[in-house]
Design a protein around this motif. Sequence first.
Motif, PDB file in Angstrom:
ATOM      1  N   ARG B 143      13.910  64.837  87.165  1.00 41.84           N
ATOM      2  CA  ARG B 143      13.018  65.905  86.716  1.00 41.84           C
ATOM      3  C   ARG B 143      11.740  65.965  87.570  1.00 41.84           C
ATOM      4  N   ASP B 145       9.009  67.798  86.136  1.00 43.07           N
ATOM      5  CA  ASP B 145       7.956  68.228  85.199  1.00 43.07           C
ATOM      6  C   ASP B 145       7.104  67.061  84.703  1.00 43.07           C
ATOM      7  N   VAL B 146       7.331  65.883  85.266  1.00 39.63           N
ATOM      8  CA  VAL B 146       6.550  64.701  84.890  1.00 39.63           C
ATOM      9  C   VAL B 146       6.001  64.095  86.183  1.00 39.63           C
ATOM     10  N   HIS B 147       4.721  63.691  86.145  1.00 40.61           N
ATOM     11  CA  HIS B 147       4.054  63.134  87.329  1.00 40.61           C
ATOM     12  C   HIS B 147       4.833  61.927  87.876  1.00 40.61           C
ATOM     13  N   LEU B 151       6.972  58.558  86.207  1.00 37.78           N
ATOM     14  CA  LEU B 151       8.393  58.255  86.436  1.00 37.78           C
ATOM     15  C   LEU B 151       8.543  56.824  86.970  1.00 37.78           C
ATOM     16  N   ASP B 181      18.689  59.226  81.345  1.00 38.23           N
ATOM     17  CA  ASP B 181      18.524  60.433  80.525  1.00 38.23           C
ATOM     18  C   ASP B 181      17.046  60.831  80.450  1.00 38.23           C
ATOM     19  N   GLY B 182      16.168  59.851  80.445  1.00 37.81           N
ATOM     20  CA  GLY B 182      14.734  60.141  80.483  1.00 37.81           C
ATOM     21  C   GLY B 182      14.330  60.763  81.811  1.00 37.81           C
ATOM     22  N   LEU B 183      14.833  60.212  82.895  1.00 41.83           N
ATOM     23  CA  LEU B 183      14.461  60.701  84.232  1.00 41.83           C
ATOM     24  C   LEU B 183      15.039  62.078  84.517  1.00 41.83           C
ATOM     25  N   GLY B 185      15.919  64.405  82.156  1.00 39.58           N
ATOM     26  CA  GLY B 185      15.292  65.381  81.274  1.00 39.58           C
ATOM     27  C   GLY B 185      16.300  66.346  80.700  1.00 39.58           C
TER      28      GLY B 185
END
Lengths: 185, 185
Positions: B143, B145-147, B151, B181-183, B185
């Motif tokens: 993703r 959308d996260v700095h 990450l 799954d977190g990475l 998104g």
Amino acid sequence: MGRAKTIDEVQLFQETEKLILESGYAGFHFKALSERLGVARSTIYNYYPKKEELITAFMVHLLKQVVTKMDRLSEKEDPVRSMIELWGNYANIHQMMQVMPYIDKKASAKVEESVKEMFRMLQEMKVKIKIILTAEQEKGEVRTDVHMDTLVGLVMAAVQIPMHHASQEDWVKEVYLLINDGLKG
Amino acid sequence: MGRAKTIDEVQLFQETEKLILESGYAGFHFKALSERLGVARSTIYNYYPKKEELITAFMVHLLKQVVTKMDRLSEKEDPVRSMIELWGNYANIHQMMQVMPYIDKKASAKVEESVKEMFRMLQEMKVKIKIILTAEQEKGEVRTDVHMDTLVGLVMAAVQIPMHHASQEDWVKEVYLLINDGLKG
């Protein structure tokens, strides 16, 4: 006149935290602390004979606050988000914890007791996270294909994500995205 | 006859690790170590005058191995999975790191230097994770959308997830699911 002979514990803890976050453990001395508080150094020694005792007592105090606040998480609409918000509010705990490696854990019996109490608090946090995640699993909000201990481990580990570049608000938003997408699967 | 006057460093490090993982820092003494190695205590002192020097030298040694192995991750089909596998292979680092709070970081100039080197290694790990995740972002696998720092923080934090209940294989599988799954998104 002369300087105060008593200290307000709230103020003492506040200045302890500020001094450690500003100067690190190396710069944390009762001399600097007494100057900030406007009391004699001996006054602090009356309460805490050693700086290790003060720091660890403060850590226990912080952890107890978090553990207590965790009780209200299950009433929230999105308990996982509220939990990450709580981590964001207590990001100082993570920073304070980084001082722990430098502290002599055997400095005194009181320090040893506080360190034990810190571990008890961390255990209690894990139990409370487990309760929250189990309830979320029942609502279908959290995956069940990963062992509960690993899910709890992820939520606990989230505290370690540094806040350096981000405001607290951004940190919560970003960490929530990562953790929640991981937990949902 | 008599006992050996030299020590093989690989064997010394191996027994250091085993002894710490079995007995903790409290049970880590050159006496126990020399008995395991079949050498005189003085032989170990010739190499490492203090136990803090031995432990921190070993930590640097471990961290260097991980940092070196990270170079090959970008060639892998799924570098994120290979990274979590690497964390699984070096779970002992996490356990060893938990000993660090008990070590006197100022025990000697050599200890201070090793501690600095450990921090340099951890910085290098972060740089390498960033390179890998940036490449994965370009492939659309991670993703945006996260700095990036958040990450990287998540991937670093994954090492902290305990392996207690799980085999190494299960730990890798489960932690990969959560982190990936977190990475993604």
